[in-house]
Design an enzyme around this catalytic site. Structure first.
Site, PDB file in Angstrom:
ATOM      1  N   GLY A   1       0.822  -1.211   0.000  1.00 55.70           N
ATOM      2  CA  GLY A   1       0.000   0.000   0.000  1.00 55.70           C
ATOM      3  C   GLY A   1       0.853   1.256   0.000  1.00 55.70           C
ATOM      4  O   GLY A   1       0.371   2.344   0.344  1.00 55.70           O
ATOM      5  N   THR A   2       2.091   1.115  -0.424  1.00 60.56           N
ATOM      6  CA  THR A   2       3.050   2.231  -0.428  1.00 60.56           C
ATOM      7  C   THR A   2       2.542   3.422  -1.235  1.00 60.56           C
ATOM      8  O   THR A   2       2.551   4.566  -0.746  1.00 60.56           O
ATOM      9  CB  THR A   2       4.379   1.761  -1.071  1.00 60.56           C
ATOM     10  OG1 THR A   2       4.731   0.484  -0.559  1.00 60.56           O
ATOM     11  CG2 THR A   2       5.483   2.761  -0.854  1.00 60.56           C
TER      12      THR A   2
ATOM     13  N   TRP B   1      -0.393   4.259  -2.281  1.00 60.99           N
ATOM     14  CA  TRP B   1      -1.598   4.860  -1.699  1.00 60.99           C
ATOM     15  C   TRP B   1      -1.230   5.713  -0.480  1.00 60.99           C
ATOM     16  O   TRP B   1      -1.662   6.862  -0.347  1.00 60.99           O
ATOM     17  CB  TRP B   1      -2.561   3.749  -1.315  1.00 60.99           C
ATOM     18  CG  TRP B   1      -3.955   4.168  -0.989  1.00 60.99           C
ATOM     19  CD1 TRP B   1      -4.537   5.389  -1.234  1.00 60.99           C
ATOM     20  CD2 TRP B   1      -4.952   3.368  -0.363  1.00 60.99           C
ATOM     21  NE1 TRP B   1      -5.831   5.378  -0.809  1.00 60.99           N
ATOM     22  CE2 TRP B   1      -6.120   4.150  -0.272  1.00 60.99           C
ATOM     23  CE3 TRP B   1      -4.987   2.055   0.110  1.00 60.99           C
ATOM     24  CZ2 TRP B   1      -7.305   3.665   0.284  1.00 60.99           C
ATOM     25  CZ3 TRP B   1      -6.159   1.564   0.665  1.00 60.99           C
ATOM     26  CH2 TRP B   1      -7.302   2.361   0.753  1.00 60.99           C
TER      27      TRP B   1
ATOM     28  N   HIS C   1      11.758   1.411   1.647  1.00 57.20           N
ATOM     29  CA  HIS C   1      11.343   0.018   1.871  1.00 57.20           C
ATOM     30  C   HIS C   1      12.309  -0.667   2.839  1.00 57.20           C
ATOM     31  O   HIS C   1      12.185  -1.853   3.121  1.00 57.20           O
ATOM     32  CB  HIS C   1      11.350  -0.768   0.559  1.00 57.20           C
ATOM     33  CG  HIS C   1      10.169  -0.481  -0.340  1.00 57.20           C
ATOM     34  ND1 HIS C   1       8.886  -0.385   0.124  1.00 57.20           N
ATOM     35  CD2 HIS C   1      10.087  -0.287  -1.688  1.00 57.20           C
ATOM     36  CE1 HIS C   1       8.061  -0.150  -0.886  1.00 57.20           C
ATOM     37  NE2 HIS C   1       8.767  -0.080  -1.991  1.00 57.20           N
TER      38      HIS C   1
ATOM     39  N   SER D   1       0.203  -9.628  -5.273  1.00 55.92           N
ATOM     40  CA  SER D   1       0.393  -8.311  -5.901  1.00 55.92           C
ATOM     41  C   SER D   1       1.795  -8.209  -6.516  1.00 55.92           C
ATOM     42  O   SER D   1       1.965  -7.721  -7.637  1.00 55.92           O
ATOM     43  CB  SER D   1       0.186  -7.210  -4.845  1.00 55.92           C
ATOM     44  OG  SER D   1       0.338  -5.938  -5.415  1.00 55.92           O
TER      45      SER D   1
ATOM     46  N   TYR E   1      -3.153  -2.019   5.686  1.00 53.20           N
ATOM     47  CA  TYR E   1      -3.803  -1.713   4.403  1.00 53.20           C
ATOM     48  C   TYR E   1      -5.310  -1.991   4.479  1.00 53.20           C
ATOM     49  O   TYR E   1      -6.125  -1.206   3.992  1.00 53.20           O
ATOM     50  CB  TYR E   1      -3.150  -2.574   3.315  1.00 53.20           C
ATOM     51  CG  TYR E   1      -3.711  -2.426   1.924  1.00 53.20           C
ATOM     52  CD1 TYR E   1      -3.263  -1.412   1.075  1.00 53.20           C
ATOM     53  CD2 TYR E   1      -4.661  -3.324   1.439  1.00 53.20           C
ATOM     54  CE1 TYR E   1      -3.754  -1.296  -0.219  1.00 53.20           C
ATOM     55  CE2 TYR E   1      -5.153  -3.216   0.149  1.00 53.20           C
ATOM     56  CZ  TYR E   1      -4.708  -2.199  -0.679  1.00 53.20           C
ATOM     57  OH  TYR E   1      -5.197  -2.093  -1.961  1.00 53.20           O
TER      58      TYR E   1
ATOM     59  N   LYS F   1      -5.922  -4.112  -8.549  1.00 53.72           N
ATOM     60  CA  LYS F   1      -7.275  -4.310  -7.998  1.00 53.72           C
ATOM     61  C   LYS F   1      -7.523  -3.489  -6.742  1.00 53.72           C
ATOM     62  O   LYS F   1      -8.608  -2.991  -6.503  1.00 53.72           O
ATOM     63  CB  LYS F   1      -7.481  -5.786  -7.672  1.00 53.72           C
ATOM     64  CG  LYS F   1      -7.833  -6.638  -8.858  1.00 53.72           C
ATOM     65  CD  LYS F   1      -8.360  -7.967  -8.331  1.00 53.72           C
ATOM     66  CE  LYS F   1      -8.849  -8.835  -9.463  1.00 53.72           C
ATOM     67  NZ  LYS F   1      -9.239 -10.168  -8.969  1.00 53.72           N
TER      68      LYS F   1
END
Ligand code: PAP
Length: 357
Positions: free
Chosen positions: A106-107, A109, A168, A200, A255, A324
């Site tokens: 979810g980075t 976002w 990260h 993902s 997330y 998605k």
């Protein structure tokens, strides 16, 4: 670094200020309108770290050479930069906010939500020329690991405070004053169901030239702890513990919770960075505007996210960061047994921490 550029916004002039203070983070690409390959910023030499890196264990994962740095598997191409960043290359400041995550958690976002929240006074979220309507979220929030990997990490020194940056890296690979909290740098960590993360990652790599990659290969690397930035359980646990010890310094997000309550998350982010929404902002719908601006549909529809690519050592299409965006997609790709096995490994590794993934 011998030639750190002055910050000049693409629109011209200095970064916007509010009430005598910087109004929020400046969109990174606006501040530094240079390509990494361009010669206008000198690269710092990284050869001094060659000996340290070549002493690290190496392996090939998903066709990419990796190095094990203090227990964590990082890309070989990023290893020298990681050492440089940890050993004084990155100078954290009070007021900095660092977004930390394992890839595919979810980075993108979170970078968008945090940027829109922190920069909202200079860049109202509903404004048609908001940076997130013309730039990819990763162009708004500098990715430290990549900047240091190409010897240009020091460009963030020229950014005005408050700075918003992303990494990260595991917590213990960051500079000691970030790890022990004395720098005053805050951290927002996001974690996600690892089954969805690995699915993902698999889709992302396939969409970026690794069509031959099997899901099983990615799955095995997660279970073994050899995936990019793994072992994932240690990465997550370090930030989890730091957040429990000092929740005002490290905010630990999930997330799935952001999906459930994006508006609540935006309010939490604002409080955490010391910019809670005023009653007037709430009444004007600022929270809803940020949620809408950063929604998958909105970001995906922006031209900057439909076209182009980023990355230095490999190119990743911007559109591949938006797929998605749901919880539980792993069930379309993995058997219940595969899911249960990974869950079991994580339960065992996280046992006693109070964290359940
Ligand atoms: P990164 O760490 O390489 O930057 P990251 O952004 O963490 O990647 O992961 C991409 C995932 O976030 C994708 O998940 P999926 O493959 O399961 O669909 C992507 O769809 C999702 N994502 C990106 N932007 C948003 C958003 N605005 N809302 C919800 N999910 C999003």
């Amino acid at each position: 670094m011998t030639n750190t550029p002055e910050v000049v916004l693409a629109s011209g002039g200095a970064p916007p200020r509010h009430d005598g203070r910087a109004a929020g983070p400046v969109a990174f690409k606006d501040a530094f309108a240079f390509a990494f390959a361009a010669g206008d910023v000198d690269a710092a030499p990284l050869e001094q770290y060659d000996a340290v890196v070549s002493a690290m264990p190496a392996r090939v994962s998903h066709g990419t050479k990796m190095r094990q740095n203090q227990g964590y598997w990082v890309l070989d191409a990023f290893a020298r930069g990681a050492v440089a960043m940890q050993r004084g290359g990155f100078a954290p400041r009070a007021g900095d906010v660092l977004i930390a995550s394992l890839p595919k958690s979810g980075t993108t976002w979170l970078r968008a939500l945090a940027f829109a929240t922190m920069a909202r006074r200079a860049s109202p979220p509903a404004s048609p020329d908001h940076p997130l309507r013309r730039l990819n979220p990763h162009d708004c929030v500098p990715y430290l690991d990549m900047l240091f990997a190409v010897g240009r990490g020091a460009v963030v020194d020229a950014l005005p405070s408050p700075r918003l940056m992303g990494t990260h890296m595991a917590l213990s690979l960051l500079p000691p004053t970030v790890v022990d909290g004395t720098s005053g740098c805050k951290i927002i960590y996001i974690c996600r169901d690892q089954k969805d993360v690995l699915v993902s990652m698999w889709h992302f790599l396939k969409r970026n030239g690794r069509q031959d990659l099997s899901l099983q290969e990615v799955y095995d690397s997660f279970c073994e702890g050899t995936c990019f930035q793994g072992p994932v359980w240690d990465h997550i646990l370090e930030y989890w513990k730091a957040s429990n010890e000092d929740p005002a310094r490290v905010l630990f997000l999930r997330y799935e919770q952001v999906l459930q309550d994006p508006a609540g998350t935006v309010r939490e982010l604002a409080r955490f960075v010391g910019q809670p929404f005023t009653g007037a902002e709430e009444d004007a719908g600022a929270v809803a505007d940020i949620v809408e601006l950063c929604s998958l549909e909105s970001l995906r529809s922006q031209r900057a996210n439909r076209e182009g690519a980023q990355g230095v050592f490999a190119k990743f299409s911007h559109e591949s960061y938006f797929r998605k965006g749901v919880a539980g997609d792993w069930m379309s790709h993995m058997s219940p047994e595969m899911g249960e096995r990974l869950d079991g490994i994580l339960r065992e590794r996280l046992d006693g921490s109070g964290l359940v993934l």
